[in-house]
Structure formats: C-alpha cells, structure tokens
Design an enzyme around this catalytic site. Sequence first.
Site, PDB file in Angstrom:
ATOM      1  N   GLY A  40       0.694  -1.336  -0.019  1.00  0.00           N
ATOM      2  CA  GLY A  40       0.111   0.184  -0.075  1.00  0.00           C
ATOM      3  C   GLY A  40       0.840   1.208  -0.082  1.00  0.00           C
ATOM      4  O   GLY A  40       0.116   2.210  -0.543  1.00  0.00           O
ATOM      5  N   ASP A  97       0.941   3.443   4.308  1.00  0.00           N
ATOM      6  CA  ASP A  97      -0.169   4.141   3.693  1.00  0.00           C
ATOM      7  C   ASP A  97      -0.987   4.686   4.540  1.00  0.00           C
ATOM      8  O   ASP A  97      -1.618   6.057   4.653  1.00  0.00           O
ATOM      9  CB  ASP A  97      -0.862   3.190   2.545  1.00  0.00           C
ATOM     10  CG  ASP A  97      -1.408   1.860   2.829  1.00  0.00           C
ATOM     11  OD1 ASP A  97      -1.134   1.716   4.343  1.00  0.00           O
ATOM     12  OD2 ASP A  97      -1.611   0.885   2.266  1.00  0.00           O
ATOM     13  N   ASP A 100      -4.348   2.907  10.900  1.00  0.00           N
ATOM     14  CA  ASP A 100      -5.801   2.445  11.458  1.00  0.00           C
ATOM     15  C   ASP A 100      -5.911   2.020  12.866  1.00  0.00           C
ATOM     16  O   ASP A 100      -5.863   2.821  13.772  1.00  0.00           O
ATOM     17  CB  ASP A 100      -6.232   1.398  10.384  1.00  0.00           C
ATOM     18  CG  ASP A 100      -7.753   0.897  10.264  1.00  0.00           C
ATOM     19  OD1 ASP A 100      -8.391   1.275  11.350  1.00  0.00           O
ATOM     20  OD2 ASP A 100      -8.102   0.645   9.357  1.00  0.00           O
ATOM     21  N   LYS A 128      -6.397   7.270  10.770  1.00  0.00           N
ATOM     22  CA  LYS A 128      -7.673   7.027  11.218  1.00  0.00           C
ATOM     23  C   LYS A 128      -7.845   6.967  12.781  1.00  0.00           C
ATOM     24  O   LYS A 128      -7.906   6.034  13.285  1.00  0.00           O
ATOM     25  CB  LYS A 128      -8.293   5.718  10.721  1.00  0.00           C
ATOM     26  CG  LYS A 128      -8.653   5.744   9.108  1.00  0.00           C
ATOM     27  CD  LYS A 128      -9.662   4.483   9.107  1.00  0.00           C
ATOM     28  CE  LYS A 128      -9.599   4.085   7.465  1.00  0.00           C
ATOM     29  NZ  LYS A 128     -10.296   2.668   7.568  1.00  0.00           N
TER      30      LYS A 128
END
Length: 173
Positions: A40, A97, A100, A128
């Site tokens: 990613g 990337d 999370d 996030k």
Amino acid sequence: MYKMSKAPLLTAVQIQERIEALAAQIAPCDFDVILSVLTGGFMFTTDLCRHIATPKLQVAFIKASSYGNSTESSGELKISGLKHLNIRGKKVLVIDDILDSGNTMKELVHKLADFGAKELKTCVLLNKPARRAVDFNVDFVGFDIENKFVVGYGLDYANDYRTLPEIWTLEEA
C-alpha cells in the site's frame, strides 16, 4: 459487494499538495533510510521521495499485511523483508499508507527497534484516529480521515483499486 463513492475523498491534487508539505517537514530531519511498507505504501513513498530528493537517502522495502482480502484486519501481522535489512546506527523513516488500529505500525516499530537504528520515526499518508486500538502516535501524517474503508493511491481491496490517482471510499452496494 462494494462500490466506489460518487466522488473521491481526496483528489490527486490534494494528495500531491500535502506530500510537498510533508516533504518540506521531513527533509530537514536528514534521514539515512526510508523504509517503505509494501504494498500500500509504494505510491506514497515514491512521490514523497521525489520531493525529498536527497542524494544519499537509501530506500528499502518490507511487506506487512493483516488484511488479506477483507475490509477488516485479521489481527495477525505478517512481515517479510526484514532478514536482509541493515539499519544499525541509521536514522530511519518508516512510511506506510494508513494508520488504522495502530497494531501493524506499533508491532513493526517494535520489531525494527531490535535492528539497532539510531532513530526510528514514522510517516503515514492517512490516519484514522477513531479506529485506534493501541496507544501509538505517528510522527508525520498526511491526512486525518473518518472511519471509512478507503482505496486508491496504493490502497486496495483484494488487490484492486491500487492504481487510482485519488483516494475513494468503498461502500456496500
């Protein structure tokens, strides 16, 4: 079954403008090695390196994954590429990337610490915060985003969508 959102969450122009600003923050840190987390992070790493453009900056790649073909992490991190990594005594920037849950980056940094780096810093394109499951803060962040599953610009769902120049959300059809 999933479909892309009607409009991109982040346009290619927004992404490139933010990468230029991040590069301006990162370049003075004088890192020896950029360690890109595949798959990613490949587009983000490439564009960021173009803007840092330091002749003696080395780039290395590792692969870390916990998603497989799902929109949710399996919780099991698989890392490859560490065997021949030489970062002892070097200033290292780890680029991924997305941050999370934080599990992948936290475990990765923990494992990399054993390799004797002089300094380890982290950089992600997307953060996030609402999904964080562990106490981990990244050093350089491109964008904070809501808790939505995103694809494009290197991010994928079951290896699709990676080559899109924008970042899109994926919604249930």
